[in-house]
Design a protein around this motif. Structure first.
Motif, mmCIF file in Angstrom:
data_model
loop_
_atom_site.group_PDB
_atom_site.id
_atom_site.type_symbol
_atom_site.label_atom_id
_atom_site.label_comp_id
_atom_site.label_asym_id
_atom_site.label_seq_id
_atom_site.Cartn_x
_atom_site.Cartn_y
_atom_site.Cartn_z
ATOM 1 N N SER A 177 -9.050 4.386 4.767
ATOM 2 C CA SER A 177 -10.144 5.108 4.129
ATOM 3 C C SER A 177 -10.986 4.137 3.314
ATOM 4 O O SER A 177 -10.497 3.081 2.892
ATOM 5 N N PRO A 178 -12.250 4.459 3.100
ATOM 6 C CA PRO A 178 -13.108 3.575 2.299
ATOM 7 C C PRO A 178 -12.574 3.441 0.875
ATOM 8 O O PRO A 178 -12.097 4.418 0.283
ATOM 9 N N ALA A 179 -12.626 2.241 0.352
ATOM 10 C CA ALA A 179 -12.248 1.995 -1.047
ATOM 11 C C ALA A 179 -13.516 1.845 -1.871
ATOM 12 O O ALA A 179 -14.549 1.387 -1.371
ATOM 13 N N ARG A 180 -13.442 2.245 -3.116
ATOM 14 C CA ARG A 180 -14.600 2.161 -4.005
ATOM 15 C C ARG A 180 -14.221 1.441 -5.290
ATOM 16 O O ARG A 180 -13.065 1.505 -5.742
ATOM 17 N N VAL A 181 -15.189 0.793 -5.871
ATOM 18 C CA VAL A 181 -14.967 0.154 -7.165
ATOM 19 C C VAL A 181 -14.620 1.243 -8.176
ATOM 20 O O VAL A 181 -15.288 2.280 -8.249
ATOM 21 N N GLY A 182 -13.562 1.043 -8.916
ATOM 22 C CA GLY A 182 -13.118 2.031 -9.897
ATOM 23 C C GLY A 182 -11.932 2.847 -9.418
ATOM 24 O O GLY A 182 -11.263 3.503 -10.230
ATOM 25 N N ASP A 183 -11.660 2.839 -8.117
ATOM 26 C CA ASP A 183 -10.481 3.559 -7.601
ATOM 27 C C ASP A 183 -9.215 2.969 -8.215
ATOM 28 O O ASP A 183 -9.083 1.750 -8.369
ATOM 29 N N ARG A 184 -8.271 3.876 -8.545
ATOM 30 C CA ARG A 184 -6.960 3.434 -9.006
ATOM 31 C C ARG A 184 -5.888 4.008 -8.092
ATOM 32 O O ARG A 184 -5.921 5.198 -7.761
ATOM 33 N N TYR A 185 -4.957 3.159 -7.675
ATOM 34 C CA TYR A 185 -3.878 3.564 -6.781
ATOM 35 C C TYR A 185 -2.544 3.401 -7.507
ATOM 36 O O TYR A 185 -2.290 2.379 -8.150
ATOM 37 N N LEU A 186 -1.705 4.432 -7.380
ATOM 38 C CA LEU A 186 -0.376 4.402 -7.984
ATOM 39 C C LEU A 186 0.663 4.503 -6.877
ATOM 40 O O LEU A 186 0.599 5.386 -6.027
ATOM 41 N N MET A 187 1.624 3.598 -6.876
ATOM 42 C CA MET A 187 2.735 3.621 -5.920
ATOM 43 C C MET A 187 4.019 3.848 -6.710
ATOM 44 O O MET A 187 4.285 3.134 -7.689
ATOM 45 N N THR A 188 4.823 4.845 -6.305
ATOM 46 C CA THR A 188 6.028 5.172 -7.069
ATOM 47 C C THR A 188 7.221 5.405 -6.157
ATOM 48 O O THR A 188 7.080 5.787 -4.997
ATOM 49 N N SER A 189 8.419 5.204 -6.713
ATOM 50 C CA SER A 189 9.654 5.608 -6.047
ATOM 51 C C SER A 189 9.995 7.013 -6.518
ATOM 52 O O SER A 189 9.453 7.505 -7.525
ATOM 53 N N ASP A 190 10.908 7.683 -5.815
ATOM 54 C CA ASP A 190 11.194 9.085 -6.164
ATOM 55 C C ASP A 190 11.868 9.240 -7.511
ATOM 56 O O ASP A 190 11.895 10.344 -8.074
ATOM 57 N N GLY A 191 12.385 8.149 -8.058
ATOM 58 C CA GLY A 191 12.948 8.225 -9.400
ATOM 59 C C GLY A 191 11.905 8.560 -10.441
ATOM 60 O O GLY A 191 12.237 9.041 -11.539
ATOM 61 N N ILE A 192 10.640 8.320 -10.114
ATOM 62 C CA ILE A 192 9.543 8.684 -11.027
ATOM 63 C C ILE A 192 8.909 10.006 -10.606
ATOM 64 O O ILE A 192 8.867 10.974 -11.384
ATOM 65 N N HIS A 193 8.405 10.095 -9.369
ATOM 66 C CA HIS A 193 7.606 11.284 -9.038
ATOM 67 C C HIS A 193 8.429 12.557 -8.877
ATOM 68 O O HIS A 193 7.856 13.649 -8.827
ATOM 69 N N ASP A 194 9.764 12.456 -8.773
ATOM 70 C CA ASP A 194 10.579 13.670 -8.746
ATOM 71 C C ASP A 194 10.831 14.229 -10.143
ATOM 72 O O ASP A 194 11.322 15.363 -10.283
ATOM 73 N N PHE A 195 10.474 13.450 -11.169
ATOM 74 C CA PHE A 195 10.767 13.876 -12.538
ATOM 75 C C PHE A 195 9.543 13.879 -13.454
ATOM 76 O O PHE A 195 9.619 14.362 -14.572
ATOM 77 N N VAL A 196 8.443 13.354 -12.972
ATOM 78 C CA VAL A 196 7.200 13.347 -13.752
ATOM 79 C C VAL A 196 6.177 14.181 -12.989
ATOM 80 O O VAL A 196 5.975 13.972 -11.782
#
Length: 577
Positions: A177-196
């Motif tokens: 997909s096109p990227a834009r200046v200002g975009d922020r990407y977050l990569m997480t393991s399930d130890g974070i996104h299953d609890f936050v």
């Protein structure tokens, strides 16, 4: 490569074992410099080793380190999609083989894996498992990946449906997909996104200080721990601060770093080369036979025409020819060299191929043996295959661009019109030249403004094969005057047997299929075409011959084998004379 990238990435990361003794997560980011930033881009990887596997931790480390290394070692001519998928397939096979030999249940090296690649103006995702990638854009927080998991049991347990090292087959989720200046990407393991929660993740990404993304990732891990996570916690946070190509002014400054050389004459010396004679001069370039003084070998020096000194599109294509010649390593393809003592002018040094061009050979052999011709075609096919494996299309295949070396055989030269898929992903602040090849040999799709493919090079080769056997072109002079779909549809293929009675009917059928106006009607694979060059395809035989094949196939193929054996002996005599 001369193109420069304006890509600028800010990244931070953090990983915590959490309540566990061992951290099975692994993560990494690579921001290369120079040419690699342009041709390969920036990569980020996160992997979560499956705790139920015997060697989940090692599997995660293999995937992250392997991707960050192998992606950049892969050919620069490959697209991101090709490169990413091939690297992940290779890593998966390696993990699976380790699991089969070093674990009790054969599934000891299993891990999830998510990769982000920024190149040109696009963000590319490769994902398998339940690690996640999110994107924050103008207040909209979106999960960019799907969890490859399933639920089981009354208590709602989950298991992985897909993961690295789980099976020999690998179904990778990919998207671009096109990227834009200002975009922020977050990569997480399930130890974070299953609890936050999503809301908390969004707030953390939005409020993160770009000067301390490591700290922001630390805080996310702490938030997951406070929420009672029972797993390792890992996060990577990335902000796109620059994207696309460098400015037109930067490109012009880079392009004009080396001046165009003056007109060269025999006896002149330049950067360790002595000019022996001019080989050819056109409106677009000049080529000279020169001697490299250090190695004492003959080379071909190609210089740009001063008519295009201010044309960045032309200069890029000129520079690309040398770049391509250095990347391709095959006996059927001419090589390019780096000047031994530095380069003070803009020019390309190419391998000197001893021998006649196919064009000259055709003039000297107006009635060649069919076996000689198919041997040459098969050699050219080998060169085309090597180019296509590197995701390149020659786009200007013609008799003058093939040299018949007395020992190596057919060698393809001239990459001035070559299409490189990986380079087309790189944006440029100017209009790139559109190469149409040479009238009479270029496939119809180029004339109609459509994108070429492997079948387009096959069309050109089929025309050359027809011309070697007949001295004519398959659609006559009308072909070069075609300008529309209707014009091409009105063309009629003239059987090669009309001009040369020694051309087998089945070989003529193979040629007709190779040069079909509709690219979808041409051979899908080169191996099928190559097979039909030497093995009579019943589909191309006259009706009575086809019936004979069915009535007495053993006798038919014995006769064919005998004819081929005679032709083989004739070819050997021709090569040894």
């Amino acid at each position: 490569m001369q193109l420069q990238s304006a890509l600028k990435i800010e990244a931070g990361m953090s990983s915590d074992a959490g309540p566990n003794e061992q951290n099975d997560d692994c993560l990494g980011v690579r921001v290369p410099e120079g040419t690699e930033l342009t041709t390969k881009g920036v990569t980020a990887v996160i992997a979560d080793g499956v705790s139920a596997a015997e060697h989940g931790k090692q599997a995660a480390e293999i995937c992250v380190q392997g991707f960050l290394n192998d992606y950049y070692d892969a050919p620069e001519a490959w697209t991101v999609a090709t490169c990413g998928n091939k690297v992940m397939q290779s890593l998966n096979r390696w993990l699976y083989s380790l699991g089969q030999s070093n674990s009790v249940d054969g599934r000891g090296y299993v891990t999830t894996m998510s990769c982000l690649v920024f190149k040109g103006e696009s963000a590319h995702i490769f994902h398998i498992g339940d690690t996640r990638i999110y994107r924050l854009r103008e207040g909209d927080f979106e999960q960019m990946t799907r969890d490859h998991s399933f639920s089981y049991g009354r208590k709602g347990g989950t298991g992985l449906a897909r993961a690295m090292g789980m099976d020999t087959g690998l179904d990778v989720e990919t998207r671009s997909s096109p990227a834009r200046v200002g975009d922020r990407y977050l990569m997480t393991s399930d130890g974070i996104h299953d609890f936050v929660t999503m809301a908390e993740l969004k707030a953390a990404v939005a409020e993160a200080n770009a000067e301390d993304f490591d700290g922001a990732c630390d805080q996310l891990c702490k938030k997951a721990l406070d929420a009672g996570t029972n797993d390792n916690c890992s996060a990577v946070l990335i902000e796109v601060q620059g994207i696309g190509a460098a400015s037109k002014r930067e490109h012009e400054r880079n392009f004009k770093r080396l001046p165009f050389p003056p007109d060269l004459a025999p006896g002149m010396k330049m950067d360790g080369y002595e000019i022996e004679k001019e080989l050819q001069a056109t409106s677009r370039s000049q080529t000279y036979l020169a001697r490299e003084l250090v190695e004492d070998r003959l080379v071909v020096i190609k210089t740009p025409s001063v008519n295009f000194e201010d044309d960045n599109g032309y200069i890029e294509r000129f520079v690309m020819e040398g770049w391509i010649g250095k990347k391709l390593k095959h006996e059927r393809l001419a090589q390019a060299f780096v000047p031994p003592s530095g380069q003070n002018f803009l020019y390309t040094v190419l391998e000197y191929i001893e021998g006649d061009s196919l064009e000259d050979w055709m003039k000297a052999n107006p009635k060649p043996d069919v076996r000689q011709v198919t041997t040459i075609v098969r050699q050219v096919l080998q060169g085309l295959r090597a180019m296509h494996r590197s995701e390149m299309l020659h786009q200007d295949l013609k008799p003058s661009n093939v040299i018949l070396h007395p020992e190596r055989g057919a060698v393809i030269i001239d990459y001035g019109s070559t299409y490189v898929a990986g380079i087309q992903e790189i944006d440029a602040p100017f209009e790139r030249e559109l190469a149409l090849g040479t009238l009479g040999y270029s496939a119809p799709e180029y004339f109609l403004g459509r994108k070429g493919n492997r079948r387009s090079d096959l069309f050109s080769l089929g025309v050359m094969l027809y011309e070697m056997l007949t001295g004519k072109l398959p659609y006559g002079e009308k072909y070069e005057r075609c300008q529309s779909v209707r014009d091409f549809a009105a063309l009629q293929y003239t059987p090669a047997t009309k001009y040369n009675s020694h051309v087998p009917v089945w070989l003529d059928g193979a040629i007709k299929k190779a040069v079909a106006i509709n690219s979808q009607l041409r051979y899908e694979s080169y191996s099928e075409f190559e097979y039909d060059l030497e093995h009579p395809n019943p589909k191309f035989l006259p009706e009575n011959a086809g019936a004979f094949v069915e009535r007495n196939p053993v006798l038919f193929w014995k006769l064919v084998a005998g004819a081929l054996a005679v032709a083989e002996i004739a070819t050997l005599v021709w090569f040894l004379r």
